[in-house]
Design a protein around this motif. Structure first.
Motif, PDB file in Angstrom:
ATOM      1  N   GLN A   1     -29.860  44.781  10.011  1.00  0.00           N
ATOM      2  CA  GLN A   1     -30.379  46.090  10.423  1.00  0.00           C
ATOM      3  C   GLN A   1     -29.696  46.564  11.707  1.00  0.00           C
ATOM      4  N   ARG A   2     -29.458  45.647  12.616  1.00  0.00           N
ATOM      5  CA  ARG A   2     -28.759  46.012  13.860  1.00  0.00           C
ATOM      6  C   ARG A   2     -27.326  46.458  13.569  1.00  0.00           C
TER       7      ARG A   2
ATOM      8  N   ILE B   1     -45.821  50.146  17.551  1.00  0.00           N
ATOM      9  CA  ILE B   1     -45.291  49.715  16.247  1.00  0.00           C
ATOM     10  C   ILE B   1     -43.804  50.031  16.159  1.00  0.00           C
ATOM     11  N   TRP B   2     -43.406  51.216  16.623  1.00  0.00           N
ATOM     12  CA  TRP B   2     -41.986  51.578  16.610  1.00  0.00           C
ATOM     13  C   TRP B   2     -41.182  50.555  17.414  1.00  0.00           C
ATOM     14  N   HIS B   3     -41.634  50.275  18.632  1.00  0.00           N
ATOM     15  CA  HIS B   3     -40.906  49.336  19.494  1.00  0.00           C
ATOM     16  C   HIS B   3     -40.894  47.927  18.900  1.00  0.00           C
ATOM     17  N   TYR B   4     -42.010  47.503  18.340  1.00  0.00           N
ATOM     18  CA  TYR B   4     -42.081  46.173  17.732  1.00  0.00           C
ATOM     19  C   TYR B   4     -41.113  46.079  16.550  1.00  0.00           C
ATOM     20  N   THR B   5     -41.080  47.125  15.748  1.00  0.00           N
ATOM     21  CA  THR B   5     -40.190  47.151  14.586  1.00  0.00           C
ATOM     22  C   THR B   5     -38.733  47.050  15.017  1.00  0.00           C
ATOM     23  N   VAL B   6     -38.341  47.871  15.974  1.00  0.00           N
ATOM     24  CA  VAL B   6     -36.948  47.876  16.430  1.00  0.00           C
ATOM     25  C   VAL B   6     -36.602  46.546  17.113  1.00  0.00           C
ATOM     26  N   ALA B   7     -37.519  46.017  17.892  1.00  0.00           N
ATOM     27  CA  ALA B   7     -37.267  44.743  18.573  1.00  0.00           C
ATOM     28  C   ALA B   7     -37.079  43.599  17.574  1.00  0.00           C
ATOM     29  N   ASN B   8     -37.648  43.739  16.390  1.00  0.00           N
ATOM     30  CA  ASN B   8     -37.570  42.682  15.379  1.00  0.00           C
ATOM     31  C   ASN B   8     -36.569  42.969  14.263  1.00  0.00           C
TER      32      ASN B   8
ATOM     33  N   PRO C   1     -27.134  52.501  19.414  1.00  0.00           N
ATOM     34  CA  PRO C   1     -28.262  52.393  18.483  1.00  0.00           C
ATOM     35  C   PRO C   1     -29.587  52.182  19.212  1.00  0.00           C
ATOM     36  N   PRO C   2     -30.678  52.452  18.519  1.00  0.00           N
ATOM     37  CA  PRO C   2     -31.988  52.224  19.133  1.00  0.00           C
ATOM     38  C   PRO C   2     -32.162  50.746  19.492  1.00  0.00           C
ATOM     39  N   THR C   3     -32.760  50.518  20.614  1.00  0.00           N
ATOM     40  CA  THR C   3     -33.078  49.155  21.029  1.00  0.00           C
ATOM     41  C   THR C   3     -34.494  49.152  21.590  1.00  0.00           C
ATOM     42  N   SER C   4     -35.083  47.996  21.601  1.00  0.00           N
ATOM     43  CA  SER C   4     -36.383  47.836  22.221  1.00  0.00           C
ATOM     44  C   SER C   4     -36.623  46.361  22.462  1.00  0.00           C
ATOM     45  N   SER C   5     -37.812  46.064  22.943  1.00  0.00           N
ATOM     46  CA  SER C   5     -38.164  44.683  23.241  1.00  0.00           C
ATOM     47  C   SER C   5     -39.644  44.468  22.943  1.00  0.00           C
ATOM     48  N   ILE C   6     -40.003  43.227  22.823  1.00  0.00           N
ATOM     49  CA  ILE C   6     -41.408  42.882  22.598  1.00  0.00           C
ATOM     50  C   ILE C   6     -42.264  43.305  23.803  1.00  0.00           C
ATOM     51  N   PRO C   7     -41.820  43.078  25.046  1.00  0.00           N
ATOM     52  CA  PRO C   7     -42.639  43.557  26.175  1.00  0.00           C
ATOM     53  C   PRO C   7     -42.863  45.074  26.155  1.00  0.00           C
TER      54      PRO C   7
END
Length: 163
Positions: free
Chosen positions: A72-73, A60-67, A83-89
Motif C-alpha cells: 500500500q505504501r 481511524i484515518w490515521h490508524y489506517t494510514v499508519a498500518n 504520500p500520506p503518512t501517519s503514526s499510531i500516536p
C-alpha cells in the motif's frame, strides 16, 4: 450540486461519503482519495470540534494510514510525490479526543484506543481500555465484533505478559 463548506453537517457527511465510497471501491481508491478524506474530516472537525464521531473518524484515518502494508505504501508512493503518512500516536490523539464526546460508539472507541496502546507496547494502558470496551453495555453488531476483538487482543497481551 454545490457544497456548503461552512455547514458542520454538510462537511461531516461529505467526509462520510468520501470515506464510504473509498471503502467500497477498494484499496486503490482509498489510497487515491486519502488526502481528500483527511481534509474533509479535518474541515468537519474544525466546524464541529465537539463531535466525537468526527475525532474518532480522523483517528481511524490515521490508524489506517499508519498500518498500511508495504505494498500500500508503494502504491501511494507511485501516486504521490509526498504520500500520506501517519503514526499510531497521531491516531491515538484523535481517539482520546473523541473519548467522552462519543455516545453509543464508546466501546468501539475504547477498543481503538486499546489497539493503539498495544501497538505502542503500553500494555497497562491497553488493558484499561480493553476493560472499558468489554464492560460496555452498548449493543450492536459492530460493538459485539469489537468486544470479540478486545477479548482476542486481551489474550494476546496476556500471553505476551504485557501487563
Amino acid at each position: 450540486m454545490l457544497l456548503d463548506d461552512t455547514h458542520p453537517g454538510c462537511a461531516k457527511y461529505y467526509a462520510i461519503f468520501l470515506h464510504a465510497r473509498a471503502d467500497y471501491m477498494g484499496q486503490f481508491q482509498w489510497i487515491k482519495d486519502a488526502f481528500r478524506i483527511k481534509t474533509a474530516w479535518q474541515k468537519a472537525l474544525e466546524l464541529n470540534p465537539g463531535e466525537g464521531t468526527i475525532s474518532r473518524s480522523l483517528g481511524i484515518w490515521h490508524y489506517t494510514v499508519a498500518n498500511w502494508s508495504w505494498m500500500q505504501r508503494k502504491v501511494a508512493c507511485a501516486m504521490y510525490v509526498n504520500p500520506p503518512t501517519s503514526s499510531i500516536p497521531e491516531a491515538l490523539r484523535y481517539f482520546l479526543d473523541a473519548e467522552g464526546k462519543i455516545g453509543r460508539a464508546a466501546a468501539l472507541n475504547s477498543f481503538d484506543i486499546a489497539r493503539c496502546y498495544a501497538k505502542m507496547n503500553k500494555g497497562a494502558q491497553a488493558k484499561k481500555y480493553l476493560d472499558e470496551c468489554l464492560a460496555s453495555i452498548d449493543e450492536g453488531c459492530e460493538i459485539e465484533q469489537a468486544k470479540q476483538a478486545a477479548v482476542a487482543l486481551y489474550q494476546e497481551l496476556e500471553t505476551a505478559k504485557c501487563f
